[in-house]
Write an enzyme that holds these catalytic residues in place. Structure first.
Site, PDB file in Angstrom:
ATOM      1  N   GLY A 113       2.926  -1.110   4.292  1.00 54.19           N
ATOM      2  CA  GLY A 113       2.982   0.324   4.023  1.00 54.19           C
ATOM      3  C   GLY A 113       4.414   0.751   3.733  1.00 54.19           C
ATOM      4  O   GLY A 113       4.927   0.568   2.629  1.00 54.19           O
ATOM      5  N   GLY A 114       5.075   1.326   4.729  1.00 55.63           N
ATOM      6  CA  GLY A 114       6.412   1.899   4.564  1.00 55.63           C
ATOM      7  C   GLY A 114       7.403   1.000   3.828  1.00 55.63           C
ATOM      8  O   GLY A 114       8.111   1.457   2.915  1.00 55.63           O
ATOM      9  N   GLY A 138       2.784   2.191  10.848  1.00 54.07           N
ATOM     10  CA  GLY A 138       3.761   3.271  10.704  1.00 54.07           C
ATOM     11  C   GLY A 138       4.494   3.620  11.985  1.00 54.07           C
ATOM     12  O   GLY A 138       5.152   4.650  12.068  1.00 54.07           O
ATOM     13  N   GLU A 153      -5.284  -4.898  10.686  1.00 51.41           N
ATOM     14  CA  GLU A 153      -4.249  -3.870  10.842  1.00 51.41           C
ATOM     15  C   GLU A 153      -4.472  -3.145  12.166  1.00 51.41           C
ATOM     16  O   GLU A 153      -5.253  -2.185  12.223  1.00 51.41           O
ATOM     17  CB  GLU A 153      -4.306  -2.868   9.695  1.00 51.41           C
ATOM     18  CG  GLU A 153      -4.039  -3.466   8.338  1.00 51.41           C
ATOM     19  CD  GLU A 153      -3.457  -2.440   7.367  1.00 51.41           C
ATOM     20  OE1 GLU A 153      -2.394  -2.726   6.820  1.00 51.41           O
ATOM     21  OE2 GLU A 153      -4.033  -1.356   7.183  1.00 51.41           O
ATOM     22  N   SER A 198       3.730  -2.259  10.383  1.00 53.11           N
ATOM     23  CA  SER A 198       5.176  -2.377  10.589  1.00 53.11           C
ATOM     24  C   SER A 198       5.729  -3.752  10.238  1.00 53.11           C
ATOM     25  O   SER A 198       6.620  -4.264  10.919  1.00 53.11           O
ATOM     26  CB  SER A 198       5.547  -1.969  12.016  1.00 53.11           C
ATOM     27  OG  SER A 198       5.159  -0.624  12.259  1.00 53.11           O
ATOM     28  N   HIS A 250      -9.487   1.102   4.993  1.00 50.21           N
ATOM     29  CA  HIS A 250      -8.222   1.324   5.711  1.00 50.21           C
ATOM     30  C   HIS A 250      -8.457   2.283   6.884  1.00 50.21           C
ATOM     31  O   HIS A 250      -9.273   3.200   6.793  1.00 50.21           O
ATOM     32  CB  HIS A 250      -7.170   1.894   4.752  1.00 50.21           C
ATOM     33  CG  HIS A 250      -5.796   1.856   5.324  1.00 50.21           C
ATOM     34  ND1 HIS A 250      -5.344   2.786   6.226  1.00 50.21           N
ATOM     35  CD2 HIS A 250      -4.775   0.966   5.151  1.00 50.21           C
ATOM     36  CE1 HIS A 250      -4.101   2.476   6.573  1.00 50.21           C
ATOM     37  NE2 HIS A 250      -3.738   1.383   5.932  1.00 50.21           N
ATOM     38  N   GLU A 270      -6.856   4.715   7.858  1.00 53.37           N
ATOM     39  CA  GLU A 270      -6.658   6.132   7.497  1.00 53.37           C
ATOM     40  C   GLU A 270      -7.894   6.695   6.803  1.00 53.37           C
ATOM     41  O   GLU A 270      -8.213   7.878   6.943  1.00 53.37           O
ATOM     42  CB  GLU A 270      -5.387   6.265   6.635  1.00 53.37           C
ATOM     43  CG  GLU A 270      -4.136   6.041   7.489  1.00 53.37           C
ATOM     44  CD  GLU A 270      -2.958   5.408   6.765  1.00 53.37           C
ATOM     45  OE1 GLU A 270      -2.942   5.407   5.519  1.00 53.37           O
ATOM     46  OE2 GLU A 270      -2.055   4.889   7.455  1.00 53.37           O
ATOM     47  N   ASN A 329       0.874  -1.180   0.000  1.00 56.17           N
ATOM     48  CA  ASN A 329       0.000   0.000   0.000  1.00 56.17           C
ATOM     49  C   ASN A 329       0.908   1.225   0.000  1.00 56.17           C
ATOM     50  O   ASN A 329       1.472   1.578   1.029  1.00 56.17           O
ATOM     51  CB  ASN A 329      -0.896  -0.043   1.250  1.00 56.17           C
ATOM     52  CG  ASN A 329      -1.747   1.212   1.399  1.00 56.17           C
ATOM     53  OD1 ASN A 329      -1.783   2.067   0.511  1.00 56.17           O
ATOM     54  ND2 ASN A 329      -2.431   1.318   2.532  1.00 56.17           N
ATOM     55  N   TRP A 330       1.033   1.851  -1.177  1.00 54.50           N
ATOM     56  CA  TRP A 330       1.971   2.972  -1.292  1.00 54.50           C
ATOM     57  C   TRP A 330       1.431   4.247  -0.642  1.00 54.50           C
ATOM     58  O   TRP A 330       2.160   5.229  -0.524  1.00 54.50           O
ATOM     59  CB  TRP A 330       2.284   3.224  -2.773  1.00 54.50           C
ATOM     60  CG  TRP A 330       3.056   2.124  -3.442  1.00 54.50           C
ATOM     61  CD1 TRP A 330       3.461   0.940  -2.885  1.00 54.50           C
ATOM     62  CD2 TRP A 330       3.530   2.110  -4.796  1.00 54.50           C
ATOM     63  NE1 TRP A 330       4.149   0.196  -3.810  1.00 54.50           N
ATOM     64  CE2 TRP A 330       4.205   0.886  -4.994  1.00 54.50           C
ATOM     65  CE3 TRP A 330       3.436   3.006  -5.873  1.00 54.50           C
ATOM     66  CZ2 TRP A 330       4.798   0.546  -6.215  1.00 54.50           C
ATOM     67  CZ3 TRP A 330       4.016   2.668  -7.087  1.00 54.50           C
ATOM     68  CH2 TRP A 330       4.695   1.453  -7.252  1.00 54.50           C
ATOM     69  N   LYS A 331       0.164   4.246  -0.284  1.00 55.01           N
ATOM     70  CA  LYS A 331      -0.468   5.428   0.334  1.00 55.01           C
ATOM     71  C   LYS A 331      -0.246   6.660  -0.554  1.00 55.01           C
ATOM     72  O   LYS A 331      -0.238   6.527  -1.771  1.00 55.01           O
ATOM     73  CB  LYS A 331       0.028   5.603   1.772  1.00 55.01           C
ATOM     74  CG  LYS A 331      -0.191   4.309   2.600  1.00 55.01           C
ATOM     75  CD  LYS A 331       0.009   4.480   4.072  1.00 55.01           C
ATOM     76  CE  LYS A 331      -0.224   3.137   4.772  1.00 55.01           C
ATOM     77  NZ  LYS A 331      -0.101   3.222   6.224  1.00 55.01           N
TER      78      LYS A 331
HETATM   79  P1  13P Z   1       3.165   0.272   7.738  1.00 61.48           P
HETATM   80  O1  13P Z   1       3.652  -0.995   7.085  1.00 61.48           O
HETATM   81  O2  13P Z   1       3.887   1.498   7.264  1.00 61.48           O
HETATM   82  O3  13P Z   1       3.080   0.141   9.214  1.00 61.48           O
HETATM   83  O4  13P Z   1       1.650   0.491   7.213  1.00 61.48           O
HETATM   84  C1  13P Z   1       0.760  -0.570   7.267  1.00 61.48           C
HETATM   85  C2  13P Z   1      -0.457  -0.189   6.502  1.00 61.48           C
HETATM   86  O5  13P Z   1      -1.190   0.705   6.877  1.00 61.48           O
HETATM   87  C3  13P Z   1      -0.740  -0.929   5.264  1.00 61.48           C
HETATM   88  O6  13P Z   1      -2.003  -0.655   4.782  1.00 61.48           O
END
Ligand code: 13P
Length: 258
Positions: free
Chosen positions: A235-236, A174, A168, A214, A96, A98, A9-11
């Site tokens: 994510g990251g 993050g 999640e 993470s 998600h 977010e 997920n590149w956000k």
């Molecule tokens: P991180 O891997 O950066 O913690 O993010 C997880 C995430 O929100 C994937 O959708």
């Protein structure tokens, strides 16, 4: 046997140029390999065509991070499920944390979005998970149950093929703080049991439940090797080819260890 899924997920990162470069770097590392699972990248909408072109022929599928909760019409700023289908998207992330927190999205919207994704023959990755306050108060299981009960029974045609779940825990997103294997396995088993009650035992047994929060190359093998963890939503660490492919390698090792 559930095939693993590792989805990046590149956000709100990587426009068409940078996205193409990352997809090419990931594709190069996976090219020619026979994988035991599925690998997906979810770029921002405008980067999808460039990423699609760069990933052509490589074992990397396309995903999106969201879609409109309406099929078409006067909805300024939205992108429909049909449009995503047209540019080659196969997976769409819905719900998600977010989207819930910053955009106030609700269960009603998640139900409409997932149904629209399914109507296009795509798969939805439905996210859920508790915040730290819930966990500290001992309500993590109840919160997750309510999140699943608010959506799953209302879906028109969800099954183990077109629906993927992603646990999640918000406190792990993050933050660098990953759920312990004990917590991850317990919450995944709990989610699968609730899914069995809501969608039937067969669907629950075959449906993939990803872990997100993470996840890194160093912990992927252990997490994805847990009995009820079928992959990761990253994510990251999905923003660097080496790290993302390192997680795929962890999933591969977990799959071949089974
Ligand atoms: P991180 O891997 O950066 O913690 O993010 C997880 C995430 O929100 C994937 O959708």
């Amino acid at each position: 046997m559930r095939r693993y899924l590792v989805a990046g997920n590149w956000k709100l990162n990587l426009g068409p140029r940078a996205g193409r470069d990352l997809a090419a770097a990931v594709g190069e590392r996976l090219r020619g390999r026979t994988l035991h699972g599925d690998v997906v990248v979810c770029p921002p909408f405008v980067s999808i065509p460039a990423v699609s072109e760069a990933a052509q022929g490589d074992p990397v599928m396309l995903g999106a991070q969201n879609c409109a909760d309406q099929a078409a019409g006067a909805y300024t700023g939205e992108v429909s499920a049909a449009m995503l289908k047209e540019v080659g998207v196969q997976y769409v992330i819905i719900g998600h944390s977010e989207r819930r927190e910053y955009y106030g999205e609700t269960d009603d919207q998640f139900v409409r979005k997932i149904d629209l994704v399914h109507a296009q023959g795509m798969k939805a990755i439905f996210c859920f998970g508790e915040v730290l306050e819930d966990r500290k108060a001992g309500r993590a299981e109840a919160v997750v149950q309510a999140q699943l009960e608010g959506v799953l029974p209302r879906l028109e045609s969800a099954n183990a093929y077109n629906l993927v779940l992603a646990y999640e825990p918000v406190w792990a997103i993050g933050t660098g703080e990953t759920a312990t294997p004990e917590i991850a396995q317990q919450m995944h088993a709990h989610s699968r049991k609730i899914t069995a009650d809501l969608l039937g035992a067969d669907t629950a047994a075959n449906l993939r439940i990803l872990y997100g929060g993470s996840c890194k190359p160093g912990n992927a093998r252990e997490l994805i090797g847990l009995p009820d963890v079928d992959g990761g939503l990253i994510g990251g660490a999905s923003l660097k080819a080496e790290d993302f492919v390192g997680i795929v390698d962890g999933a591969e090792t977990a799959a071949t260890d089974r």
